[in-house]
Design an enzyme around this catalytic site. Structure first.
Site, mmCIF file in Angstrom:
data_model
loop_
_atom_site.group_PDB
_atom_site.id
_atom_site.type_symbol
_atom_site.label_atom_id
_atom_site.label_comp_id
_atom_site.label_asym_id
_atom_site.label_seq_id
_atom_site.Cartn_x
_atom_site.Cartn_y
_atom_site.Cartn_z
ATOM 1 N N ARG A 114 -14.894 0.504 6.290
ATOM 2 C CA ARG A 114 -13.999 0.899 5.199
ATOM 3 C C ARG A 114 -12.904 1.972 5.776
ATOM 4 O O ARG A 114 -12.174 2.636 5.190
ATOM 5 C CB ARG A 114 -14.665 1.652 4.037
ATOM 6 N N GLN A 163 -9.320 9.290 2.429
ATOM 7 C CA GLN A 163 -9.656 10.440 3.276
ATOM 8 C C GLN A 163 -8.664 10.082 4.480
ATOM 9 O O GLN A 163 -8.673 9.269 5.033
ATOM 10 C CB GLN A 163 -11.007 10.461 3.477
ATOM 11 N N PHE A 203 -9.628 -0.017 2.450
ATOM 12 C CA PHE A 203 -10.207 1.062 3.158
ATOM 13 C C PHE A 203 -10.177 2.568 2.311
ATOM 14 O O PHE A 203 -9.759 2.347 1.271
ATOM 15 C CB PHE A 203 -9.280 1.297 4.478
ATOM 16 N N ASP A 204 -11.092 3.229 2.643
ATOM 17 C CA ASP A 204 -11.399 4.613 2.106
ATOM 18 C C ASP A 204 -10.983 5.635 2.992
ATOM 19 O O ASP A 204 -10.688 6.733 2.530
ATOM 20 C CB ASP A 204 -12.986 4.832 1.736
ATOM 21 N N VAL A 205 -10.837 5.416 4.439
ATOM 22 C CA VAL A 205 -10.614 6.520 5.229
ATOM 23 C C VAL A 205 -9.485 5.961 6.174
ATOM 24 O O VAL A 205 -9.551 4.585 6.600
ATOM 25 C CB VAL A 205 -11.893 6.800 6.030
#
Ligand code: PLP
Ligand code: CA
Length: 302
Positions: A245, A54, A20-22
């Protein structure tokens, strides 16, 4: 698929985080419980930030505006920017101002709720009445019945009724909201949580405050909080993330985890420091199952 238990599983945590990015974070029951900060919350969020993730804080609590929430984060010692907060009062306000766009002379919102809703409506330049108006904090008097029935007590500009949690809900406010709904007002709710947790027990939530109106008018409100996808769309509109993501972290299956599943996010992470228990999702016939779970958020530190 059975959810993966991540507490104490360092390799499992690293693999999960890499997907994951968020991270969309529910607040109460995940970061804190009422006024009590949960263990290692600040360190965990800092660790995620240091990995470039994020963070967005997504709460159904409509009694507070995003500014109020920022103050709560400050008090709790958790770094946060006001732009990272996305509350159900804000979600409702931007839905009204940017999507519903009610037109004059019927562009006013009658609020059954607290100042968090009023502040967010004001920020979006949406006119409102009701809310914290002290003149409505009283019993219904005989003349009120007459004045509601003949319309003289009604604001002719009201075209929307918005319900949230109102700590001063009474028969007078319900009767006004009902009269506006019968006159054709659009019916919205910041959120429809049945209960409201505090550190010790549960109280009736925003959904229970609005329930008499649903019963009386015979139709549901459009909800703008979790698990409503109107809120997910609004968050995505603001932050432009890749859903595959993105992970939703929450303590409540039927709001947070359902929100992530319906939103087709890449994953959901349940923590056991709030409303839902692991028996609720480990049961064979459980309707809502997270991708993974932890005893508490701080266990992400490994
Ligand atoms: N609604 C109200 C009025 C609350 O006080 C709370 C929690 O404090 C909630 C909803 C649930 O908030 P969250 O979505 O952050 O768990
Ligand atoms: Ca919660």
């Amino acid at each position: 698929m059975a959810p993966k238990y991540l507490t104490g599983d360092k390799a499992g945590i690293d693999e999960f985080l890499s997907r994951f990015d968020v991270f969309l974070f529910d607040c109460d029951g995940v970061l804190w419980s009422g006024d009590h900060l949960l263990p290692s919350t600040a360190e965990t969020l800092e660790m995620l930030r240091s990995k470039g993730k994020q963070l967005v804080f997504v709460t159904n609590n409509s009694t507070k505006s995003r500014e109020d929430y920022k103050k709560k984060f400050d008090k709790m010692g958790i770094p946060c920017k006001v732009e990272e907060v996305f509350g159900s009062a804000y979600s409702a306000a931007i839905y009204i101002s940017r999507i519903l766009k009610p037109q004059a002379p019927k562009n006013k919102v009658f609020v059954l709720g607290e100042s968090g809703i009023e502040q967010e409506l004001a920020t979006e330049n949406v006119p409102y009445c009701g809310g914290t108006d002290p003149s409505l904090r009283r019993d219904m008097e005989p003349e009120d019945y007459t004045n509601i029935a003949n319309g003289s007590m009604l604001d002719p500009e009201v075209g929307v009724v918005l319900t949230g949690l109102d700590f001063h809900v009474n028969y007078l406010k319900l009767s006004l909201a009902f009269a506006y709904l019968r006159n054709g007002a659009t019916f919205l709710a910041t959120n429809t949580d049945s209960t409201l947790p505090n550190s010790h027990t549960l109280f009736p939530g925003a959904g229970s405050v609005g329930a008499p109106l649903v019963k009386a008018i015979g139709r549901e409100a459009l909800a703008l909080g979790k698990p409503s996808q109107a809120m997910m769309d609004a968050i995505e509109g603001k932050f432009q993330f890749d859903r595959s993501r993105t992970c939703m972290v929450g303590d409540r299956l039927n709001t947070d985890i359902q929100f992530g599943i319906e939103g087709k996010l890449g994953g959901t992470l349940a923590v056991l420091t709030g409303v839902s228990r692991k028996e609720d999702f480990l049961a064979e016939d459980a309707p809502t199952v997270p991708t993974a779970y932890l005893d508490k958020l701080g266990d992400l530190m490994g």
